[in-house]
Scaffold this motif. Structure first.
Motif, PDB file in Angstrom:
ATOM      1  N   SER A  15       0.836  -1.204   0.000  1.00  0.00           N
ATOM      2  CA  SER A  15       0.000   0.000   0.000  1.00  0.00           C
ATOM      3  C   SER A  15       0.867   1.250   0.000  1.00  0.00           C
ATOM      4  O   SER A  15       0.603   2.198  -0.745  1.00  0.00           O
ATOM      5  CB  SER A  15      -0.971   0.002   1.185  1.00  0.00           C
ATOM      6  OG  SER A  15      -0.285   0.170   2.403  1.00  0.00           O
ATOM      7  N   VAL A  54     -11.232   4.515   8.586  1.00  0.00           N
ATOM      8  CA  VAL A  54     -10.999   5.411   7.440  1.00  0.00           C
ATOM      9  C   VAL A  54     -12.300   5.632   6.676  1.00  0.00           C
ATOM     10  O   VAL A  54     -13.223   4.831   6.761  1.00  0.00           O
ATOM     11  CB  VAL A  54      -9.948   4.833   6.450  1.00  0.00           C
ATOM     12  CG1 VAL A  54      -8.585   4.733   7.091  1.00  0.00           C
ATOM     13  CG2 VAL A  54     -10.394   3.495   5.881  1.00  0.00           C
ATOM     14  N   GLN A  84      -9.723   6.608   2.223  1.00  0.00           N
ATOM     15  CA  GLN A  84      -8.651   6.101   3.084  1.00  0.00           C
ATOM     16  C   GLN A  84      -8.171   7.126   4.112  1.00  0.00           C
ATOM     17  O   GLN A  84      -7.097   7.000   4.678  1.00  0.00           O
ATOM     18  CB  GLN A  84      -7.441   5.617   2.249  1.00  0.00           C
ATOM     19  CG  GLN A  84      -7.766   4.568   1.209  1.00  0.00           C
ATOM     20  CD  GLN A  84      -8.346   3.292   1.793  1.00  0.00           C
ATOM     21  OE1 GLN A  84      -9.399   2.848   1.370  1.00  0.00           O
ATOM     22  NE2 GLN A  84      -7.694   2.730   2.768  1.00  0.00           N
ATOM     23  N   THR A 128      -8.065   8.926   7.638  1.00  0.00           N
ATOM     24  CA  THR A 128      -8.360   8.545   9.021  1.00  0.00           C
ATOM     25  C   THR A 128      -9.115   9.685   9.696  1.00  0.00           C
ATOM     26  O   THR A 128      -9.449  10.691   9.056  1.00  0.00           O
ATOM     27  CB  THR A 128      -7.059   8.275   9.813  1.00  0.00           C
ATOM     28  OG1 THR A 128      -6.355   9.510   9.925  1.00  0.00           O
ATOM     29  CG2 THR A 128      -6.191   7.237   9.128  1.00  0.00           C
ATOM     30  N   PHE A 145      -3.677   9.461   6.197  1.00  0.00           N
ATOM     31  CA  PHE A 145      -4.382   8.440   5.427  1.00  0.00           C
ATOM     32  C   PHE A 145      -3.782   7.083   5.775  1.00  0.00           C
ATOM     33  O   PHE A 145      -2.637   7.000   6.218  1.00  0.00           O
ATOM     34  CB  PHE A 145      -4.249   8.716   3.921  1.00  0.00           C
ATOM     35  CG  PHE A 145      -4.933   9.987   3.499  1.00  0.00           C
ATOM     36  CD1 PHE A 145      -4.367  11.220   3.806  1.00  0.00           C
ATOM     37  CD2 PHE A 145      -6.137   9.960   2.822  1.00  0.00           C
ATOM     38  CE1 PHE A 145      -5.005  12.406   3.437  1.00  0.00           C
ATOM     39  CE2 PHE A 145      -6.775  11.123   2.447  1.00  0.00           C
ATOM     40  CZ  PHE A 145      -6.208  12.354   2.754  1.00  0.00           C
ATOM     41  N   GLY A 188      -3.815   2.546   4.845  1.00  0.00           N
ATOM     42  CA  GLY A 188      -4.274   1.457   3.982  1.00  0.00           C
ATOM     43  C   GLY A 188      -3.546   0.169   4.301  1.00  0.00           C
ATOM     44  O   GLY A 188      -2.655   0.139   5.152  1.00  0.00           O
ATOM     45  N   VAL A 243      -5.998  -1.696   7.803  1.00  0.00           N
ATOM     46  CA  VAL A 243      -7.263  -1.036   7.511  1.00  0.00           C
ATOM     47  C   VAL A 243      -8.306  -2.027   6.995  1.00  0.00           C
ATOM     48  O   VAL A 243      -9.395  -2.138   7.535  1.00  0.00           O
ATOM     49  CB  VAL A 243      -7.073   0.092   6.475  1.00  0.00           C
ATOM     50  CG1 VAL A 243      -8.423   0.621   6.026  1.00  0.00           C
ATOM     51  CG2 VAL A 243      -6.236   1.211   7.069  1.00  0.00           C
ATOM     52  N   ASN A 244      -7.964  -2.772   5.939  1.00  0.00           N
ATOM     53  CA  ASN A 244      -8.978  -3.636   5.331  1.00  0.00           C
ATOM     54  C   ASN A 244      -8.983  -5.021   5.972  1.00  0.00           C
ATOM     55  O   ASN A 244      -8.084  -5.387   6.718  1.00  0.00           O
ATOM     56  CB  ASN A 244      -8.783  -3.714   3.809  1.00  0.00           C
ATOM     57  CG  ASN A 244      -7.520  -4.451   3.433  1.00  0.00           C
ATOM     58  OD1 ASN A 244      -7.296  -5.576   3.860  1.00  0.00           O
ATOM     59  ND2 ASN A 244      -6.672  -3.817   2.633  1.00  0.00           N
ATOM     60  N   ASP A 296      -5.963   0.184  -1.688  1.00  0.00           N
ATOM     61  CA  ASP A 296      -6.021   1.224  -0.650  1.00  0.00           C
ATOM     62  C   ASP A 296      -5.050   2.353  -0.975  1.00  0.00           C
ATOM     63  O   ASP A 296      -5.383   3.532  -0.877  1.00  0.00           O
ATOM     64  CB  ASP A 296      -5.640   0.633   0.719  1.00  0.00           C
ATOM     65  CG  ASP A 296      -6.731  -0.276   1.269  1.00  0.00           C
ATOM     66  OD1 ASP A 296      -7.818  -0.319   0.683  1.00  0.00           O
ATOM     67  OD2 ASP A 296      -6.470  -0.944   2.298  1.00  0.00           O
ATOM     68  N   ARG A 328      -6.344   4.447  -3.853  1.00  0.00           N
ATOM     69  CA  ARG A 328      -7.442   5.331  -3.445  1.00  0.00           C
ATOM     70  C   ARG A 328      -6.928   6.496  -2.616  1.00  0.00           C
ATOM     71  O   ARG A 328      -7.385   7.621  -2.748  1.00  0.00           O
ATOM     72  CB  ARG A 328      -8.461   4.539  -2.618  1.00  0.00           C
ATOM     73  CG  ARG A 328      -9.712   4.171  -3.375  1.00  0.00           C
ATOM     74  CD  ARG A 328     -10.808   3.715  -2.427  1.00  0.00           C
ATOM     75  NE  ARG A 328     -10.351   2.690  -1.514  1.00  0.00           N
ATOM     76  CZ  ARG A 328     -10.328   1.392  -1.806  1.00  0.00           C
ATOM     77  NH1 ARG A 328     -10.753   0.978  -2.974  1.00  0.00           N
ATOM     78  NH2 ARG A 328      -9.890   0.508  -0.935  1.00  0.00           N
ATOM     79  N   ALA A 329      -5.941   6.201  -1.749  1.00  0.00           N
ATOM     80  CA  ALA A 329      -5.395   7.241  -0.889  1.00  0.00           C
ATOM     81  C   ALA A 329      -4.760   8.348  -1.721  1.00  0.00           C
ATOM     82  O   ALA A 329      -4.799   9.522  -1.347  1.00  0.00           O
ATOM     83  CB  ALA A 329      -4.378   6.638   0.078  1.00  0.00           C
TER      84      ALA A 329
END
Lengths: 530, 187
Positions: free
Chosen positions: A229, A484, A488, A490, A496, A498, A502-503, A514, A517-518
Motif C-alpha cells: 500500500s 478510514v 482512506q 483517518t 491516510f 491502507g 485497515v482492510n 487502498d 485510493r489514498a
C-alpha cells in the motif's frame, strides 16, 4: 443485452440479460455457440404467429414461451466457440522443489501466453471483483494480439507491483471468470506475470511504461511502511509531482511480500526490479528507519503536508497454550521473516505448523526446504483451510503431512526447556445453528502426541500502533484497525491509511487498492482536485 | 476405408503431382489443388463414384489476398466425402466453370458471384441472385462492414435500441477508469 428492473447483478454478474427478437431470428445459433455459460438453446417449437412485433421479443429466464422441453441445438463444451481448457503452467516437479528455493512456477512462453490470452471473452466480470479494478480484458487482449508493451503499460496504469501480483495474487478475478462456469478460468494471474516478465530489468520497465512524471508541485507526503500500500501510494503520488519519502523499518522494501512470502513463490530479484523502478521515478525510501524509534511520528506529521500509513500487521497472535515459551517454539511469520532476511534459524528435523492459512503453508514449505519433516495441524477440515488450494496441493506434493481437525493443547519441553513434542486433541465438526461454518469441537480423551523439534504458530497477526504515541487519541482505531473513510482518510484529515491495518481481506491487491485510493484522497485534500 | 483413401491419393497425385492431400479422421479427405485442375479432378472423381456435389463453400483470406473455393463431393458407395480446395487471386477472381459437370453448380456459382464477386469462365446466369439493387461491394467479403451498412440503411424499431455492453456496464458500476490508449483493447 438489457437491464432488467429489479435485477442489479453483483460480483460475478453483470446484471444484464440477453433479449431475443425471435421474429428476426434466422436460427443460426451463434448465440448458443458463444454463450460461455451454456444458458441458451434452440427449440424445435418455432411455430408462432402474432400481429404484434413486440410479441416476438422475449428474455430467456424471464419470459417462458413454450418449447423448453423440445430442445434442438444445445451448447456443449466440445462444440462451443469458447475454449474451456486452460494452457497448463509448467512447474518444477514436487520432490525436486524441496531441494532448493528456486521458483516453482516456470512461467508461460510467448506461444502459451498468446493461446491462453485468446480464451478471454472480454466480459470484464473480473475487473469488478479485483479490489484495484485492474483493466484485465484490455491487457489480456493486448497479449492475445501480440502487443506485450501495451499490456505492460495498461497494467502499470493502476498497479506498480504487477510482477508480484502476477506471481502471488489471491486473484479473486479468476473465481468469477465467465469461462469458469463450465471450464477452467482464464489464467489471469499467469498472463499478468507473463506481461511483466517481458521487461527483464527496471530500465526496460521504465522504457516501456515511459511514465509521465508531472513537475514538482511543492507538496510533501511522508509514508510509513514500504509494503504494497505504501509503495503504491508513493509511486502514483511521485508521478503526480509530490515529494515522497517512505520510512521503512527493515533493510528492504516490500513489506510482507518481501518478508512474509517465501522466495520460491516470489524471488528476490523480481521484487528488487520493481522497487528499483519505483525508486527510479523519484520515490525516496529510507531503509532501517523504524518510526517510533529512529524517527518520531510527530516529526513526520509536522514536516509533511500529508501522511500515509501502510504499517500492516507485524505482530503474530500467540497460540495461548502451555509451554509456548519453549525454545524451538516460534511464530511462523517471524520464522519466514528471519529466513527471508537471510538469517539462520534452528528448527531441527521435525516441525509442526499450527494453522491453515497461507502463512502456515508457507512456513511448512520453507521448513521442508530446510530439510525438515513437516506436519500441519489445523483445527478444521482441509476444505475449510483459508490458504490457496494451489498452495495446499503444492505442500502435499512436497511431502508435507496435513492433519486436519487437530487442536493443539500443550507444548511439552524437555529438561533444557527445548520443545520435545506437541500434544493435540482430535476434533469433530459440529454444524453451527446460526448458519455459520461448522465448528470444530474437541473430542475428550482423543489426546495425541507428536514428537517435534520445533513448533510454529500461524493463526493470524495483529497491528502494533505504539509508534503513534500522542496521536493515538486523534487517529481512531476500531477492533485493531484504523477507521478510514472511502478515501482512506483517518479521523485526522491529514493522515491516510491502507493495507492490512485497515482492510479485512489481508491481501496485497487490497493493499494496493487502498494505496491507489489514498492517492486520490491526498490529491483532493491537498489540492482540492476531484 | 483407409485403403480406398490411399488409392485415391495415389491416383490423384499420379496425375496431378502438385496436389497436396490432407487426411482427416473418419470419412473425410482433402486435396489442395491448382484452380485450373479443378474441373478435371472433379470429373475424374465423379467417374470414381463421387457423384454428389454436396456444396461449394467460399472463404475470404483477405490477409493473403486470396479467395478459397471448397468443392465438397460425396460418394454413396465409398461413404467418403472429398474436399477439393483451390485458391484464386482476390484482385482478379476468375475460376473455371464446372456447370457442365454438375448442373446444380450453377446455383452455388451465382451465390459466389453475388456474395464474394468471384467470376466463372463463360458463366451465364441472371445477374441478381438474392440481393436486390445492390450497389456496395459483395457483402460476404470481409472488408464489407455489415454493422455500418445496417445502421445506415435501416431504422431501429423503437424500444430495441438498448443493446447494452457487459464490459461497459461493469466499468460504470465499479467506476473503473480506463486510460484512453487502452480502450481499443476493450473489445
Amino acid at each position: 443485452m438489457i437491464h432488467i428492473e429489479g435485477h442489479e447483478g453483483g460480483k460475478g454478474d453483470s446484471g444484464l440479460r440477453p433479449r431475443v427478437d425471435n421474429g428476426r431470428c434466422c436460427w443460426c445459433a451463434l448465440c448458443v455457440e458463444v454463450c460461455p455459460t451454456g444458458s441458451l438453446s434452440l427449440t424445435k417449437e418455432y411455430n408462432f404467429v402474432s400481429d404484434d412485433p413486440n410479441d416476438f421479443l422475449w428474455i430467456p429466464g424471464v419470459d417462458n414461451p413454450e418449447g423448453k422441453d423440445k430442445l434442438s441445438f444445445t451448447s456443449g463444451t466440445d462444440t462451443s466457440l469458447n475454449d474451456f481448457k486452460r494452457i497448463p503452467m509448467p512447474e518444477m516437479e514436487g520432490m525436486e522443489r524441496v531441494k532448493s528455493f528456486a521458483e516453482v512456477v516456470l512461467g508461460y512462453n510467448e506461444e502459451m501466453a498468446r493461446e491462453e490470452a485468446s480464451r478471454c471473452i472480454s466480459c470484464g466480470l473480473c475487473t469488478e471483483v479485483c479490489p484495484e479494478h485492474m483493466h484485465i480484458p484490455e491487457y489480456i487482449n493486448a497479449i492475445a494480439t501480440g502487443n506485450d508493451a501495451d499490456a505492460l503499460r495498461i497494467i502499470y496504469d493502476n498497479n506498480p507491483l504487477p510482477e508480484m501480483c502476477g506471481k502471488v495474487c489471491t486473484r479473486r478475478c479468476e473465481d468469477v471468470c465467465a469461462i469458469a462456469t463450465r471450464g477452467d478460468s482464464v489464467a489471469i494471474r499467469w498472463l499478468k506475470r507473463y506481461a511483466t516478465e517481458t521487461a527483464a530489468t527496471s530500465d526496460l520497465v521504465y522504457d516501456i511504461v515511459n511514465p509521465e512524471i508531472r513537475p514538482a508541485n511543492g507538496k510533501t507526503v511522508g509514508i510509513i511502511g514500504a509494503g504494497p500500500s505504501g509503495l503504491t501510494a508513493a509511486y502514483y503520488l511521485a508521478l503526480r509531482g509530490y515529494d515522497v519519502n517512505i520510512y521503512e523499518a527493515n533493510a528492504k522494501a516490500g513489506g510482507m511480500t518481501m518478508y512474509g512470502i517465501p522466495k520460491y513463490r516470489f524471488p528476490l530479484d523480481s521484487l528488487d526490479k520493481q522497487i528499483e523502478y519505483i525508486e527510479k521515478i523519484g520515490v525516496k525510501i529510507n531503509y532501517n528507519t523504524k518510526v517510533g524509534k529512529d524517527i518520531s511520528f510527530d516529526k513526520i506529521y509536522k514536516e509533511n503536508d500529508a501522511v500515509f500509513m501502510g504499517v500492516g500487521f507485524p505482530k503474530a497472535w500467540t497460540l495461548g497454550i502451555d509451554g509456548e515459551d519453549a525454545q524451538g517454539s516460534m511464530q511462523a511469520v517471524n520464522y519466514l521473516h528471519m529466513i527471508n532476511a537471510g538469517e539462520e534459524v534452528e528448527i531441527g528435523d521435525k516441525v509442526a505448523v499450527i494453522g491453515g492459512g497461507n502463512v502456515a503453508i508457507d512456513a511448512a514449505r520453507v521448513s521442508a526446504r530446510m530439510g525438515a519433516d513437516v506436519t500441519i495441524l489445523y483445527r478444521r477440515r482441509v476444505e475449510d483451510m483459508p490458504a490457496d488450494w494451489e498452495e495446499i496441493e503444492g505442500a502435499e506434493d512436497e511431502g508435507i503431512n496435513i492433519v486436519p481437525q487437530a487442536i493443539p493443547i500443550k507444548v511439552h519441553k524437555d529438561k533444557n526447556g527445548k520443545v520435545e513434542s506437541v500434544e493435540y486433541l482430535m476434533a469433530e465438526m459440529v454444524a453451527d445453528d446460526k448458519g455459520g461454518r461448522p465448528k470444530p469441537v474437541a473430542i475428550e480423551g482423543s489426546n495425541k502426541i507428536l514428537k517435534v523439534t520445533a513448533v510454529m504458530g500461524a493463526i493470524g497477526q495483529q497491528g502494533d500502533y505504539s509508534f503513534l504515541e500522542d496521536y493515538s487519541e486523534k487517529i481512531k482505531e476500531e477492533r485493531g484497525r484504523f477507521v478510514v473513510n472511502d478515501m482512506q482518510q483517518t479521523t485526522d484529515p491529514k493522515v491516510f491509511a491502507g493495507g492490512d491495518a485497515v482492510n479485512r481481506t489481508a491481501d496485497a491487491i487490497s493493499a494496493i487498492a487502498d494505496g491507489f485510493r489514498a492517492v486520490k484522497g491526498i490529491e483532493e485534500f491537498l489540492l482540492g482536485v476531484k | 476405408m483407409e485403403k480406398i483413401k490411399s488409392n485415391l491419393i495415389e491416383a490423384i497425385k499420379g496425375t496431378y503431382p502438385d496436389a497436396r492431400e490432407q487426411d482427416h479422421e473418419g470419412n473425410r479427405l482433402d486435396f489442395y489443388v491448382k484452380k485450373q485442375c479443378v474441373p478435371s479432378i472433379l470429373n475424374y472423381i465423379k467417374g470414381e463414384g463421387y457423384i454428389h456435389l454436396s456444396h461449394i463453400a467460399f472463404v475470404d483470406w483477405i490477409e493473403e489476398g486470396e479467395f478459397e473455393l471448397i468443392y465438397i463431393v460425396w460418394s454413396p458407395k465409398d461413404k467418403i466425402k472429398i474436399f477439393i480446395r483451390a485458391r484464386v487471386d482476390r484482385e482478379n477472381p476468375l475460376m473455371p466453370n464446372i456447370e457442365s459437370i454438375w448442373r446444380q453448380a450453377n446455383t452455388y456459382q451465382r451465390e459466389a458471384r453475388e456474395m464474394y464477386g468471384i467470376q466463372f469462365e463463360g458463366f451465364e446466369a441472371p445477374n441478381e441472385f438474392v440481393l436486390e439493387d445492390w450497389n456496395e461491394i459483395p457483402p460476404m467479403r470481409r472488408d464489407f462492414d455489415t454493422q455500418a451498412y445496417a445502421e445506415e440503411t435501416f431504422f431501429h424499431r423503437p424500444g430495441r435500441e438498448d443493446a447494452m455492453d457487459v464490459r461497459e456496464a461493469i466499468i460504470e458500476r465499479s467506476r473503473e477508469e480506463i486510460p484512453d490508449f487502452a480502450k481499443k483493447y476493450s473489445r
